[in-house]
Scaffold this active site. Structure first.
Site, short mmCIF file in Angstrom:
data_model
loop_
_atom_site.label_atom_id
_atom_site.label_comp_id
_atom_site.label_asym_id
_atom_site.label_seq_id
_atom_site.Cartn_x
_atom_site.Cartn_y
_atom_site.Cartn_z
N CYS A 101 4.47 -0.30 -7.29
CA CYS A 101 5.37 -1.25 -7.95
C CYS A 101 6.16 -2.05 -6.92
CB CYS A 101 6.28 -0.55 -8.96
SG CYS A 101 7.36 0.70 -8.26
N GLN B 283 10.29 9.53 -7.53
CA GLN B 283 10.05 10.31 -6.32
C GLN B 283 11.13 11.37 -6.11
OE1 GLN B 283 9.34 7.90 -2.83
NE2 GLN B 283 9.65 9.65 -1.45
N CYS C 95 5.01 6.05 -11.29
CA CYS C 95 6.44 5.83 -11.48
C CYS C 95 6.73 5.59 -12.96
CB CYS C 95 6.95 4.68 -10.62
SG CYS C 95 6.74 3.04 -11.32
N GLU C 96 7.82 6.17 -13.40
CA GLU C 96 8.14 6.06 -14.83
C GLU C 96 8.74 4.71 -15.20
OE1 GLU C 96 10.66 9.41 -15.41
OE2 GLU C 96 12.50 8.30 -14.99
N HIS C 97 9.07 3.92 -14.20
CA HIS C 97 9.66 2.61 -14.50
C HIS C 97 8.61 1.54 -14.76
CE1 HIS C 97 13.07 4.40 -11.96
NE2 HIS C 97 13.33 4.58 -13.23
N HIS C 98 7.47 1.64 -14.07
CA HIS C 98 6.44 0.61 -14.21
C HIS C 98 5.09 1.19 -14.60
CE1 HIS C 98 9.45 -0.84 -11.24
NE2 HIS C 98 9.34 -1.95 -11.93
N HIS D 43 4.95 3.04 -2.99
CA HIS D 43 4.97 2.73 -4.42
C HIS D 43 4.27 1.41 -4.70
CE1 HIS D 43 8.20 5.72 -5.57
NE2 HIS D 43 8.20 5.78 -4.24
ZN LIG Z 1 8.14 1.61 -10.21
#
Ligand SMILES: [Zn+2]
Length: 200
Positions: A162, A132, A91-94, A160
């Site tokens: 995260c 996703q 995931c690009e956020h975490h 996920h």
């Molecule tokens: Zn994430």
């Protein structure tokens, strides 16, 4: 989801030979309170560098090359379904993994693609920093661009890290996304056929 060609094409591959990220990983370990010189961590920065390069190798994937020689002109107009394609992404956020299965279907117009190429298309987009929803859309749009079929359907089921690692109550949470193009968006019977084939 709406179709958007630019979405797939805009991605710029970085230069393949870049500086190692190992020094940054060493610094990160220090900032996390670790001792990067202790035995177990000594080679970790290099390993992370290698691992991250592999996990983001999709940026260098050349879709045209990948499908080259695997497109066949045929008179076949039944639904083609490849289900349970395992994927692992981040995931690009975490920058934590998310993983699961992708199901792909299309209705050929005049071309089909070698079945083994579909998981490779999935890998090309999974091995990047992703969300996703975009992964699902990228796979659908690529098949649309390459085959120009009557329609494409992609369903992605994922878990996920995260979400799983950061809250006890979320360990079993999964997310589902879909991208339906052409006949899969316009015709309920086509969509239903896909869903029933996937659920079997
Ligand atoms: Zn994430």
């Amino acid at each position: 989801m709406k179709s958007n060609k630019a979405l797939v094409k805009v991605m710029r591959p970085p230069e393949p030979e870049k500086e190692s990220i190992a020094p940054l990983v060493r610094e990160m370990l220090t900032k996390l309170g670790e001792d990067p010189t202790r035995e177990g961590l000594e080679r970790t920065p290099q390993r992370v560098d290698q691992a991250m390069r592999f996990l983001t190798s999709g940026y260098q994937a050349d879709i045209k090359k990948l499908v080259n020689g695997a497109l066949y002109e045929v008179k076949y107009d039944e639904m083609v379904v490849v289900k349970d394609i395992e994927f692992f992404s981040m995931c690009e956020h975490h920058m934590l993994p998310f993983f699961g299965k992708i199901h792909v279907a299309y209705l050929p117009r005049h071309k089909v693609i070698g079945l083994s190429k579909i998981p490779r298309i999935v890998d090309a987009f999974a091995r990047r920093l992703q969300i996703q929803e975009r992964l699902t859309q990228d796979v659908a749009q690529t098949i649309q661009d390459v085959l120009e079929p009557v329609g494409v359907g992609v369903i992605c089921e994922a878990r996920h890290f995260c979400m799983m690692m950061r809250g006890v109550e979320k360990q079993h949470s999964g997310a589902m996304t879909s991208a339906m193009l052409g006949a899969f968006r316009d015709r309920k019977s086509t969509r239903d056929e896909f869903l029933s084939l996937v659920n079997h």
